[in-house]
Design a protein around this motif. Structure first.
Motif, short mmCIF file in Angstrom:
data_model
loop_
_atom_site.label_atom_id
_atom_site.label_comp_id
_atom_site.label_asym_id
_atom_site.label_seq_id
_atom_site.Cartn_x
_atom_site.Cartn_y
_atom_site.Cartn_z
N GLY A 167 0.78 -1.23 0.00
CA GLY A 167 0.00 0.00 0.00
C GLY A 167 0.81 1.27 0.00
N ARG A 168 2.06 1.19 -0.36
CA ARG A 168 2.90 2.38 -0.42
C ARG A 168 3.91 2.21 -1.56
NH1 ARG A 168 5.67 1.75 5.36
NH2 ARG A 168 3.71 0.64 5.73
N ILE A 169 4.37 3.31 -2.08
CA ILE A 169 5.42 3.29 -3.10
C ILE A 169 6.68 3.82 -2.44
CG2 ILE A 169 6.18 4.18 -5.33
CD1 ILE A 169 3.29 4.32 -6.18
N ALA A 170 7.58 2.91 -2.12
CA ALA A 170 8.81 3.27 -1.41
C ALA A 170 9.81 2.15 -1.61
CB ALA A 170 8.51 3.47 0.08
N PRO A 174 6.62 -3.84 -1.83
CA PRO A 174 6.19 -4.60 -3.02
C PRO A 174 5.65 -3.65 -4.09
CG PRO A 174 5.29 -5.55 -0.99
CD PRO A 174 5.88 -4.23 -0.63
N ALA A 175 5.98 -3.94 -5.33
CA ALA A 175 5.51 -3.10 -6.44
C ALA A 175 4.08 -3.50 -6.79
CB ALA A 175 6.44 -3.23 -7.64
N THR A 176 3.17 -3.22 -5.88
CA THR A 176 1.76 -3.54 -6.06
C THR A 176 0.98 -2.23 -6.04
OG1 THR A 176 2.01 -5.70 -4.99
CG2 THR A 176 -0.22 -4.77 -5.11
N PHE A 177 0.44 -1.85 -7.18
CA PHE A 177 -0.25 -0.56 -7.26
C PHE A 177 -1.10 -0.51 -8.52
CE2 PHE A 177 3.94 -0.16 -9.21
CZ PHE A 177 3.66 0.38 -10.46
N GLY A 178 -1.97 0.48 -8.57
CA GLY A 178 -2.79 0.71 -9.74
C GLY A 178 -2.47 2.07 -10.34
N ILE A 179 -2.63 2.19 -11.63
CA ILE A 179 -2.41 3.45 -12.34
C ILE A 179 -3.78 3.93 -12.83
CG2 ILE A 179 -1.27 4.60 -14.27
CD1 ILE A 179 0.87 2.42 -14.14
N VAL A 225 0.97 -6.30 -9.61
CA VAL A 225 1.04 -7.05 -8.36
C VAL A 225 2.43 -7.64 -8.25
CG1 VAL A 225 0.14 -8.97 -7.02
CG2 VAL A 225 -1.42 -7.57 -8.39
N ASP A 226 3.17 -7.19 -7.24
CA ASP A 226 4.56 -7.62 -7.05
C ASP A 226 5.38 -7.44 -8.33
OD1 ASP A 226 4.30 -8.25 -4.39
OD2 ASP A 226 3.81 -10.34 -4.76
N GLY A 227 5.15 -6.34 -9.01
CA GLY A 227 5.93 -6.00 -10.18
C GLY A 227 5.45 -6.62 -11.48
N THR A 228 4.42 -7.45 -11.41
CA THR A 228 3.89 -8.09 -12.62
C THR A 228 2.59 -7.42 -13.03
OG1 THR A 228 4.86 -10.23 -12.02
CG2 THR A 228 3.06 -10.25 -13.62
#
Length: 237
Positions: A167-170, A174-179, A225-228
């Motif tokens: 839940g954070r970009i740091a 984990p590279a889990t996010f939405g654009i 999700v986790d970079g994928t």
């Protein structure tokens, strides 16, 4: 571990026995009362369990309550004292009636759910900004937290421990996010006369999509999700 208790399983005696046994076993309950009587049964069960086993025992399992309706102040206090989290699921028409501001001000964690419908976090955030009771409106940033990180924090400890950095970009997260694509960004407070956070760019307050009535909802362009990459909108190239 967790267990879901929904319609048909919330009579007063049954929910008291289940709450007591689940707490003793360290199993988190996800309680889904369907009417005020069932909600009262849940609150009564929590009080009985706290009296028998102590509030620390309830704090270890962090039971979870899902409800969208009025909650009396003494019931809110019971939720706070016994470390419950609260999930508000807007009605089918998007109406949010749970006293989310009162819950948050009493240190009850609030997350948003979608029920059986497709997830629509921005509608839930908008509903929290436009709550029918002005005293229960919260800022867009608080609503965003309820729609994102708060849901992870409500998970059982055995599961949630794996999401401590989510839940954070740091760095190291984990590279889990939405654009998302949005027409405009701003800092939105529940009362337009008062900003909950500084709108000065030097304050570094994150901006969120404008969710005022008449504005288009943000559009999801991609999800990782986790970079994928697991989703990409056909409209985004």
């Amino acid at each position: 571990m967790s267990a879901v208790v929904g319609p048909g399983g919330l009579d007063a005696a049954a929910v008291t026995r289940l709450t007591a046994s689940a707490t003793a076993a360290g199993v988190q309950l996800y309680l889904l009362p369907q009417d005020p009587d069932a909600l009262a049964a849940v609150i009564s069960a929590l009080r009985s369990t706290a009296e028998a086993q102590g509030t620390p025992a309830l704090g270890m399992v962090r039971h979870r309550l899902s409800w969208n309706g009025p909650v009396e102040q003494d019931a809110i206090q019971t939720l706070a004292e016994n470390s419950l989290s609260f999930t508000a699921v807007p009605d089918a028409d998007g109406t949010l009636t749970a006293p989310i501001a009162s819950l948050l001000s009493n240190a009850v964690p609030v997350s948003f759910g979608s029920g059986t419908r497709a997830p629509d976090p921005w509608s839930a955030i908008r509903a929290s900004l436009e709550h029918a009771d002005p005293d229960q409106r919260i800022s867009a940033r608080s609503g965003f937290t309820a729609a994102t990180k708060a849901g992870l924090r409500a998970l059982p400890m055995s599961i949630g421990a794996g999401f401590t950095m989510a839940g954070r970009i740091a760095p190291s997260s984990p590279a889990t996010f939405g654009i998302w694509a949005a027409d405009a960004l701003s800092v939105q407070a529940p009362d337009g006369r008062v900003a909950a956070w500084s709108t000065d760019t030097r304050a570094g307050t994150p901006l969120l999509p404008v969710l005022e009535e008449g504005t288009a909802a943000p559009e999801c362009l991609a999800t990782l999700v986790d970079g994928t990459e697991v989703y990409r909108s056909p409209a985004w190239t």
